[in-house]
Write a protein that holds these residues in place. Structure first.
Motif, PDB file in Angstrom:
ATOM      1  N   LEU A  82      36.580   4.948 -29.141  1.00 39.24           N
ATOM      2  CA  LEU A  82      36.943   3.547 -29.354  1.00 39.24           C
ATOM      3  C   LEU A  82      36.180   2.919 -30.508  1.00 39.24           C
ATOM      4  CD1 LEU A  82      37.146   2.414 -25.661  1.00 39.24           C
ATOM      5  CD2 LEU A  82      39.029   2.648 -27.266  1.00 39.24           C
ATOM      6  N   LEU A 102      31.218  11.480 -13.598  1.00 37.58           N
ATOM      7  CA  LEU A 102      31.870  10.188 -13.625  1.00 37.58           C
ATOM      8  C   LEU A 102      31.358   9.308 -14.761  1.00 37.58           C
ATOM      9  CD1 LEU A 102      32.243   8.880 -10.016  1.00 37.58           C
ATOM     10  CD2 LEU A 102      33.300   7.790 -11.964  1.00 37.58           C
ATOM     11  N   MET A 143      40.076   2.353 -20.964  1.00 33.39           N
ATOM     12  CA  MET A 143      39.285   2.138 -19.754  1.00 33.39           C
ATOM     13  C   MET A 143      40.132   2.341 -18.506  1.00 33.39           C
ATOM     14  SD  MET A 143      36.105   1.662 -20.301  1.00 33.39           S
ATOM     15  CE  MET A 143      36.301   2.971 -21.471  1.00 33.39           C
ATOM     16  N   ILE A 186      32.733  10.418 -17.965  1.00 36.22           N
ATOM     17  CA  ILE A 186      34.140  10.041 -18.144  1.00 36.22           C
ATOM     18  C   ILE A 186      34.250   8.686 -18.820  1.00 36.22           C
ATOM     19  CG2 ILE A 186      36.174   9.301 -16.823  1.00 36.22           C
ATOM     20  CD1 ILE A 186      35.688  11.622 -14.961  1.00 36.22           C
ATOM     21  N   PHE A 187      33.284   7.810 -18.599  1.00 42.96           N
ATOM     22  CA  PHE A 187      33.297   6.511 -19.279  1.00 42.96           C
ATOM     23  C   PHE A 187      32.590   6.578 -20.627  1.00 42.96           C
ATOM     24  CE2 PHE A 187      35.384   3.676 -16.507  1.00 42.96           C
ATOM     25  CZ  PHE A 187      35.209   4.179 -15.231  1.00 42.96           C
ATOM     26  N   LYS A 229      40.734   8.514 -13.880  1.00 49.80           N
ATOM     27  CA  LYS A 229      40.036   9.800 -13.766  1.00 49.80           C
ATOM     28  C   LYS A 229      38.841   9.669 -12.835  1.00 49.80           C
ATOM     29  CE  LYS A 229      39.255  11.987 -17.716  1.00 49.80           C
ATOM     30  NZ  LYS A 229      38.792  12.009 -19.127  1.00 49.80           N
ATOM     31  N   ALA A 230      38.071   8.592 -13.038  1.00 49.96           N
ATOM     32  CA  ALA A 230      36.891   8.391 -12.190  1.00 49.96           C
ATOM     33  C   ALA A 230      37.303   8.249 -10.738  1.00 49.96           C
ATOM     34  CB  ALA A 230      36.126   7.154 -12.656  1.00 49.96           C
ATOM     35  N   PRO A 237      35.024   8.101 -23.872  1.00 47.14           N
ATOM     36  CA  PRO A 237      35.899   7.230 -24.684  1.00 47.14           C
ATOM     37  C   PRO A 237      35.150   6.096 -25.366  1.00 47.14           C
ATOM     38  CG  PRO A 237      36.329   6.921 -22.338  1.00 47.14           C
ATOM     39  CD  PRO A 237      35.392   8.044 -22.450  1.00 47.14           C
ATOM     40  N   ALA A 286      40.315   6.000 -17.997  1.00 46.05           N
ATOM     41  CA  ALA A 286      39.009   6.469 -17.520  1.00 46.05           C
ATOM     42  C   ALA A 286      38.824   6.114 -16.053  1.00 46.05           C
ATOM     43  CB  ALA A 286      37.895   5.853 -18.362  1.00 46.05           C
ATOM     44  N   THR A 287      39.261   4.914 -15.673  1.00 45.99           N
ATOM     45  CA  THR A 287      39.104   4.499 -14.273  1.00 45.99           C
ATOM     46  C   THR A 287      39.936   5.385 -13.355  1.00 45.99           C
ATOM     47  OG1 THR A 287      38.843   2.249 -15.076  1.00 45.99           O
ATOM     48  CG2 THR A 287      39.184   2.515 -12.727  1.00 45.99           C
TER      49      THR A 287
END
Lengths: 285, 627, 114
Positions: A285, A273, C61, A276-277, C67-68, A280, C64-65
């Motif tokens: 970015l 998790l 984001m 996953i942040f 997916k999370a 990107p 990503a959220t």
């Protein structure tokens, strides 16, 4: 002396002990990575124009690593499901794949991605000397287009003496006015063989792409480093649960092993998790 | 011993993972690397007391410099350079750097190696499982790991005194940029220097607290005995429960910040270092672009919940002792529980009141001022409930009760003097003065530490089967109480007169300390009586130390419940065996059933079943359940 | 998507139970495929310019959220978890977002020493 509710659930909460324990631990990890992400946010907000780089990380490799971690998340939950279905052989294979994925992730990061950065050189030019290197920076065109100025020359450091750096330029500095260089590329472009000589007295600061180079790399290495340590920890726990000692626990009390795998699996999913942040925020970015 | 101490409803396949009562453990597994919560609690307690004593000694040294700045320390002045290095005290006179080290380490060690391990880990570990009727914590091995992480962290903090350059000297708050550049340069090792070791030691201390917090929360949720509903828990357990949540959620952002400050020092990053820094006359070659204020935010995000971590366990201890020694139930149990939950929640959103001087705008300041004032309300509710609990009681002043009663006005003074600090306008003047030092020390020293002393005297019989000596307990109490007030009361006035904290010369060189007189002495001159009171208070601890150790072997033997208390820990033998209870307790009533009408004794223990005769006098209680 | 039920001690109920888990396995594989697809989408979207930098970051984001959320709800069984766990996580979420937001509120009041 048995501790109650290690395996069976307590009626009013519906949970067994380690389930609560791991979620509490994950809550604290949310706060930990939250602290790190808040550093990322505020350092990025504060970065002077041109100092927060884009497109310096290898996106295909990062994407592949992301896919590997996602796959390992799938295999670990399948490993747990196999245990719950009492299929030890299947569990063993899924766990092995999970471990291998974790090892591959770490190897790619530590043996490829990071060393690649350590060999990449960047020199920040002093504001008063920027005009001298306009042919590598292309700032006239960039100001016309309303883009952030370039204040850094990057590439491979061939050699240096007391007066200057000899640098094989990255494409972005070899063709600064090429519009294709305004956006990062998916496939990283190789360093060109165009050489530039940069006077040391014009340089504000020049280092390899180490944590010290700028706040972007400071955050990148710290967050991926700490994340990597969590991956390593998870891999070690999984190895322990995959070795023959686990077979003995399975034979004695399969539900106990299933619970342990579930708890470690939850940790592993959290690690996924976070990635996953991270992916990107740093790569894209 | 009864083997069926578990409360499971169906037969479990018998796992042999946990240590059994069937075979004897070796000496190392039994006393050093034990996983028994009682042993771990005592380990935490002894280590915590040692660190508390050490932190106290650091303060006594500081007080010499404040009272007699620049003068050689008598008697021990000759020997200290041999311990702390020749640079620390040449000719027995303290250098400014060494003074700063003492200040930074006094704060750090007292808070993180002294009070938190004692209040939360030692008392919590020993008492909480007993009070909820559990055989141990839910994760005994994690418990042991948390103690050893604490021990390693504490040792690293101590080692930092003996490396070249001495211990950390940038305040317990370790603000950058000073903290990033302190202890660097020629004569300092890149890693084995005071400030870096402080950071590394801290990581161990934080990890220890996190593991402990997980254990406490899970144990309190899962291992409460049958019939022990949430609203029948002793208030001490509630206090530890909330404290654990504070540690769990507030510590990690600081751990992240400490990793980043470590990177700043060791990898030369600029997380907290702005551009344009000049150190020792030369611009530093770092990238810059970082923010010192980011460190402050992340530090105080923990820093504020931390102070509630320091006080809540003491609230819990005092609550138990007040009820026990006034022979009546605590007044306002529900409001106490509600207040402690609200304190826990609000404590996460008040932190910037430690940062009034940083130039925040009015909107954000207004938010934090509001939440800070709001959080004073539940604190006052708790203190008021304690005071009201005494009303109409049959008060007996046992030694624990002396400390617990003294806690009330002392914490009152500390807490109330915090109210002006909730306003950024008042804090503009008071920030970093001795007023602040007096405010927080009143809360922690005659506040929390009195609570801890009370707890030691109170639960000593449960841990050892013997009582500590009453007479020497009183000899410990009275001088300590008086000296605490002589030390800290004048500090409010010094602060209001404008004397700053962390001044190495005690204010001697500053006009503000020498101008006005307060009750006949100038601000600077007050340092002398304060220091003498501190040294006398040091002497007053000797009866406690001797009493403590002497009573372990020679104290008056007592039965399992010498205080005639009601909570479940007093149903276990003293000291409790491995597994704690001979018969798993079942709770039938609340925790403070003192002076129950119609009862023969003036106390009724929690595990006494409710008789039919009792039922007719009150609402029929629910059957014992797991809720 | 429900949590697989706690394993019964009774070997007779095994067959039924093992069959029940199979259905969840399909779910795990589907979510895994979804995550891989969304990873590709994340990368592709990062090369599309949505106007402002803020917009680009927000879209990334958001993905990503999502997916999370899928990982949390399905792989971590959160969609069928107990109330206690939800409460712990909601408080944690509140505090971490509060930490970001409150620091952010103060951030623009400070001078930046670039």
């Amino acid at each position: 002396m048995e501790i109650p509710y290690t395996i069976s659930t307590r009626p009013d909460t519906g949970l067994w002990n380690a389930k609560i324990g791991i979620w509490l631990f994950l809550a604290s990890e949310v706060m930990l990575f939250g602290g790190l992400f808040s550093a990322y946010i505020f350092l990025r907000i504060d970065a002077a124009p041109g100092t927060w780089p884009h497109g310096l990380l290898n996106v295909p490799v990062g994407t592949m690593n992301t896919a590997i971690l996602i796959m390992s998340s799938v295999t670990v939950v399948l490993a747990w499901a196999s245990l719950k279905m009492r299929r030890y052989r299947a569990y063993w294979w899924y766990m092995l794949i999970t471990i291998l994925c974790g090892v591959i992730f770490l190897t790619v990061k530590l043996a490829y991605e990071w060393p690649q950065k350590f060999e990449h050189f960047g020199a920040y030019i002093k504001p008063e000397a920027l005009w001298k290197y306009e042919k590598y920076l292309g700032n006239q065109r960039r100001t016309e287009k309303g883009l952030e100025p370039r204040i850094e020359i990057t590439g491979h450091l061939h050699s240096q003496n007391a007066k200057e750096y000899e640098v094989a330029l990255d494409p972005v500095n070899a063709e600064p006015d090429n519009p294709a260089m305004d956006r990062p590329h998916f496939f990283p472009l190789p360093v060109t063989d165009k050489i530039a000589n940069i006077e040391k007295e014009d340089v504000l600061r020049a280092t390899m792409f180490l944590p010290t180079h700028n706040t972007y790399f400071a955050s990148y290495f710290t967050i991926t480093g700490l994340h990597g340590m969590h991956v390593l920890g998870g891999v070690l726990v999984f190895i322990y649960m995959w070795l023959p000692v686990s077979k003995r626990l399975y034979q004695r009390n399969p539900e106990h092993l299933a619970n342990r795998v579930e708890v470690s699996g939850l940790f592993w999913h959290f690690v996924d998790l976070v990635w996953i942040f991270v992916f990107p925020l740093f790569y894209l970015l | 011993m009864d083997a069926s101490t578990s409360i499971e409803t169906h037969h479990e396949p018998h796992g042999h993972d946990a240590a059994h009562e069937h075979h004897e453990l070796g000496w190392w597994r039994k006393y050093i690397f034990s996983t028994d919560h009682k042993v771990i609690g005592i380990q935490y307690g002894l280590c915590g007391l040692v660190f508390l004593f050490f932190g106290f000694c650091l303060m006594m040294m500081m007080r010499w410099q404040l009272a007699y700045p620049g003068q050689a320390m008598p008697v021990i002045g000759k020997w200290l350079p041999y311990i702390f290095g020749a640079d620390s005290m040449p000719d027995g006179k303290m250098t400014p750097d060494f003074y700063n080290s003492l200040g930074a380490m006094h704060g750090t060690i007292m808070i993180f190696a002294g009070v938190v391990p004692l209040a939360f880990a030692a008392f919590g570990n020993f008492v909480v499982p007993l009070q909820i009727g559990a055989p141990d914590m839910t994760f005994p091995k994690v418990n042991a790991a948390s103690f050893w992480a604490f021990a390693v962290g504490g040792v690293i903090m101590m080692i930092s005194f003996f490396v070249p350059g001495g211990a950390a000297k940038s305040g317990w708050t370790s603000y950058t940029p000073l903290a990033a550049f302190s202890d660097t340069g020629p004569g300092h090792n890149p890693v084995f220097n005071g400030q870096t070791l402080w950071l590394i030691g801290f990581i161990f201390l934080i990890s220890s607290s996190l593991l402990g917090a997980i254990n406490f929360i899970t144990t309190i949720i899962q291992l409460r005995a049958k019939g022990l509903t949430w609203m029948r828990l002793p208030f001490f357990v509630w206090a530890q429960f909330v404290t654990a949540f504070l540690l769990l959620l507030a510590f990690p952002p600081l751990e992240a910040a400490i990793v980043m400050q470590l990177m700043d020092r060791v990898a030369h990053t600029s997380f907290f270092l702005p551009s344009g820094l000049v150190v020792n006359g030369a611009p530093v070659s770092i990238s810059g672009g970082g923010s010192p204020l980011l460190w402050q935010h992340l530090f105080w995000f923990l820093g504020h919940p931390e102070v509630y971590v320091l006080i809540l366990p003491a609230f819990g201890i005092v609550a138990e002792i007040l009820a026990n020694n006034s022979r009546k139930p605590l007044w306002g149990y529900k409001s106490l529980v509600f207040s402690v939950l609200v304190i826990g929640f609000l404590s996460f959103i008040v932190w910037a009141h430690h940062m009034w001087m940083t130039g925040m705008g009015s909107a954000v300041s207004a938010f934090f001022q509001t939440t800070t004032l709001l959080i004073s309300i539940p604190s006052v509710i708790i203190l008021s409930a304690f005071f009201i609990s005494l009303w109409g009681g049959s008060i007996r002043f046992t030694v624990p009760m002396l400390f617990a009663t003294a806690f009330l006005p002392m914490f009152g003074i500390g807490g109330l003097t915090g109210i002006p600090l909730a306003f950024n306008s008042a804090d503009l003047y008071l920030h970093d003065t001795y007023y602040i030092i007096a405010h927080f020390h009143y809360i922690v020293a005659p506040g929390t530490i009195f609570g801890l002393f009370a707890g030691v005297y109170y639960w000593f019989p449960k841990a050892t089967g013997r009582k500590m000596n009453d007479f020497w307990g009183k000899v410990h109490f009275w001088p300590t109480l008086i000296c605490m007030n002589v030390i800290f009361l004048p500090m409010f006035l010094q602060g209001m007169a404008g004397m700053h904290r962390r001044w190495y010369d005690g204010g001697q060189g500053w006009t503000v300390s020498n101008e006005h007189t307060i009750w006949g002495l100038t601000g600077f001159q007050w340092n002398q009586p304060i220091s003498w009171a501190a040294w006398i208070m040091g002497l007053a601890q000797i009866p406690f130390i001797v009493n403590f150790f002497w009573s372990i072997w020679r104290g008056q033997k007592v039965n399992d419940n010498p205080w005639e208390a009601t909570t479940l820990e007093w149903t276990a033998p003293s000291p409790p065996p491995h597994g704690n209870f001979i018969h798993t307790p079942v709770a039938y009533r609340g925790p403070y059933e003192y002076s129950l009408p119609g009862s023969e004794r003036d106390y009724t223990m929690q595990n006494e079943p409710v008789e039919p005769a009792e039922r007719t006098r009150r609402k029929p209680p629910a059957e014992p359940v797991l809720v | 998507m429900n949590n697989p039920p706690d394993i019964s001690q009774d070997p007779k109920e095994y067959e039924e139970y093992a069959h029940g888990i199979q259905k969840h396995v399909r779910g795990y594989l589907m979510v895994g495929a979804l995550l891989l697809t969304f990873t590709a989408i994340t990368v592709a979207l990062s090369y599309v310019d949505f106007g402002t930098r803020k917009a680009n970051i927000s879209i990334a984001m958001l993905v990503a959220t999502l997916k999370a959320g899928a990982v949390a709800a399905v792989f971590m069984h959160l969609a069928a978890e107990r109330r206690l766990i939800y409460r712990i996580l909601i408080f944690t979420g509140f505090f971490v977002l509060g930490m970001f937001w409150l620091i952010l509120l103060a951030w623009y009041d400070y001078p930046i020493y670039r």
